[in-house]
Write a protein that holds these residues in place. Structure first.
Motif: not given
Lengths: 301, 253
Positions: B115-117, B212-217
């Motif tokens: 989602e963040i990616g 999840g957020a780190y790799f999405g960003l």
């Protein structure tokens, strides 16, 4: 022109440099934008237009030079990013793909910043949303999700989201690149309309030279990270710069150059035409006669 | 070779520092969570309620497998009244919290990274920045908070179903009376074990969401970028769950 010289620019870009690793994408970009002006930044893909826009918006930080807003430096290698935070609210940006928030309805997309950054009541916010949606020529789309809209409608919602915050400067990243001619005209009219209604200053990144002719007060052309042209649409038409001519007319060989003596012929690019005329020399042909390609060769001979 | 190893080490420590910075930035904004609690409630629904079927099935199989293994290991060596004790300890201190977190991580960290990616590659995060909206506050914080709140709840469900499933297996397939098994479960039940087991899953929830957020960003453009981000997110969260599980065991057990 005299009037322009007396005014102070609302945005001034001086010697802007941006590197990606060892590659220098913006080498030395200089231009000014005055309040209420519509400036189109044109140029080939990969020559730094979007990087320029991201530097203006604060999404990237310059490695050299500076960007000034109303006389204050808002971005330079030594300016802290917090300085930019203060003025960011005065800028709006329409992204190429509109960049609507997928998980929100159209109303929430437009109202999000209003809810979080202003003290308006929910009723006032709703009224502002409806007004901005109708301003971009849409109706009854508030409850829809971004996925329910066409590309043109998404662009217009993106514009509504940006202008609802009433920015002083609007930036557009290729606003007409994915649109059909009718929709392109509609977006162009919207940009002109915003200037007329709100005296909004606009900077438009585009490849679309016909849109630029239609709406721009000033055209800035970027080539390999440098500004190679900065002038009015009338001036760009009469520019003798080969690259400028090639960009605005395309890479078409539309003229023949003939040697009067032996009939030797050669294709001449539009951009090369003026040079050929000035020097009376082209590709070894000295006794020159330049003829449009539309004229049958037999007739010339 | 030596240069590559140094580069790899540098990249690893750089990633760790970035991860720590992101975690700090999320916790720094924690008081703001109540200003947009609707966003957290939405994530609780997605992360928590959406994972319940998966957790129930996982919990049931953890319980059944634990009693089968315990019975196999203890048969003829240890009195069967300790069967309940073994199952209970294994289930509440280690197996249910860790395995449930692994399974939930495979669903949640990948979804968050994707989602963040996707928001990163479609410039939605840039759009937030341009509107002076803080993406950590509005996008990442609600997910981290929801994961930290809901993972313990999911683990409680998992343990409950695990217990019931173990009782069913004890009754149906194992040569032990129901009284003996339940007495084992009851007599050696130690509440702090359960509290530690559940509380550590709150840490696992934070790990899952932050990974999840780190790799999405950090996601690079394109489908391949999003695929890589989800894979890395699930790998990192699984690894960090084991690391922090060991640290908790070292401190509390």
């Amino acid at each position: 022109m005299e009037k322009t010289e007396q005014r102070k620019p609302i945005l001034k870009i001086e010697h802007l440099v941006k590197n990606f690793g060892t590659k220098r994408v913006l080498k030395n970009v200089n231009f000014e934008v005055f309040a209420g002006e519509i400036v189109c930044v044109i140029g080939q893909s990969g020559h730094g237009k979007s990087v320029l826009m991201k530097n203006i918006m604060g999404l990237m930080h310059p490695d050299g030079g500076q960007i000034m807003f109303k006389g204050d430096v808002i971005a330079s290698p030594t300016t802290p990013t917090s300085k930019y935070d203060d003025v960011r609210q005065k800028f709006g940006l329409l992204f190429q793909g509109a960049a609507l928030f997928d998980s929100m309805t159209i109303e929430d997309n437009i109202a999000f910043a209003l809810r979080e950054r202003t003290d308006f009541s929910e009723t006032e916010i709703h009224q502002k949303v409806v007004k901005s949606i109708s301003m971009v020529g849409l109706n009854n789309v508030e409850h829809l999700m971004p996925a329910d809209l066409s590309g043109g409608m998404r662009s217009r919602v993106g514009l509504a989201r940006a202008v609802v915050m009433e920015p002083e400067i609007m930036l557009y990243d290729e606003p007409t690149s994915a649109l059909d001619p009718i929709m392109t005209d509609m977006v162009n009219d919207l940009i002109l309309d915003l200037r007329q209604r709100l005296n909004m200053t606009s900077i438009i990144i585009t490849h679309d030279i016909s849109s630029a002719y239609k709406i721009a007060d000033k055209i800035v052309m970027i080539y390999e990270g440098n500004v190679v042209f900065n002038g009015t649409p009338g001036e760009i038409r009469s520019s003798r710069d080969p690259y400028v001519q090639k960009f605005i007319r395309g890479n078409r060989k539309t003229y023949y150059a003939f040697d009067d003596d032996d009939g030797k012929e050669q294709n001449v690019d539009v951009g090369e035409l003026q040079h050929a005329r000035d020097t009376r020399k082209f590709g070894g042909i000295s006794s020159l006669k330049v003829v449009p390609k539309a004229v049958p060769l037999e007739k010339i001979r | 070779m030596f240069k590559n190893a140094i580069n790899g080490l540098f990249t690893f420590f750089y990633a760790i520092s970035q991860l720590a910075t992101l975690t700090w930035e999320v916790f720094y904004r924690f008081p703001l969570i109540f200003k947009n609690f609707d966003l957290t409630v939405k994530q609780i629904r997605i992360i928590g309620l959406g994972s319940i079927p998966l957790v129930l099935v996982t919990g049931a199989f953890i319980g059944m497998e634990t009693i089968m293994q315990a019975n196999f290991q203890m048969q003829g060596l240890v009195p069967m009244r300790y069967l309940g004790y073994a199952v209970s300890k294994a289930l509440i201190t280690e197996l249910a919290p860790v395995i449930t977190s692994f399974v939930v991580s495979s669903r949640i960290s990948t979804a968050i990274a994707a989602e963040i990616g996707s928001m990163r590659t479609t410039e939605q995060l840039d759009a937030m920045y341009c509107l002076s909206l803080d993406h950590i506050r509005y996008v990442i914080l609600p997910k981290v908070a929801a994961a930290a709140i809901m993972l313990p709840v999911l683990v409680i469900f998992s343990e409950l179903v695990g217990y019931l499933a173990s009782i069913f297996i004890a009754y149906a397939f194992i040569n032990v009376t129901m009284f003996t098994y339940l007495e084992g479960l009851r007599l050696f039940f130690y509440a702090p074990d359960m509290v530690i087991g559940i509380l550590k899953t709150s840490i696992f929830g934070v790990i899952i969401a932050i990974s999840g957020a780190y790799f999405g960003l950090a996601c690079v453009k394109g489908a391949e970028g999003i695929g890589a981000a989800t894979t890395c997110a699930v790998m990192l969260s699984a690894m960090l769950i084991l690391v922090f599980d060991f640290i908790v065991a070292l401190i509390f057990l």
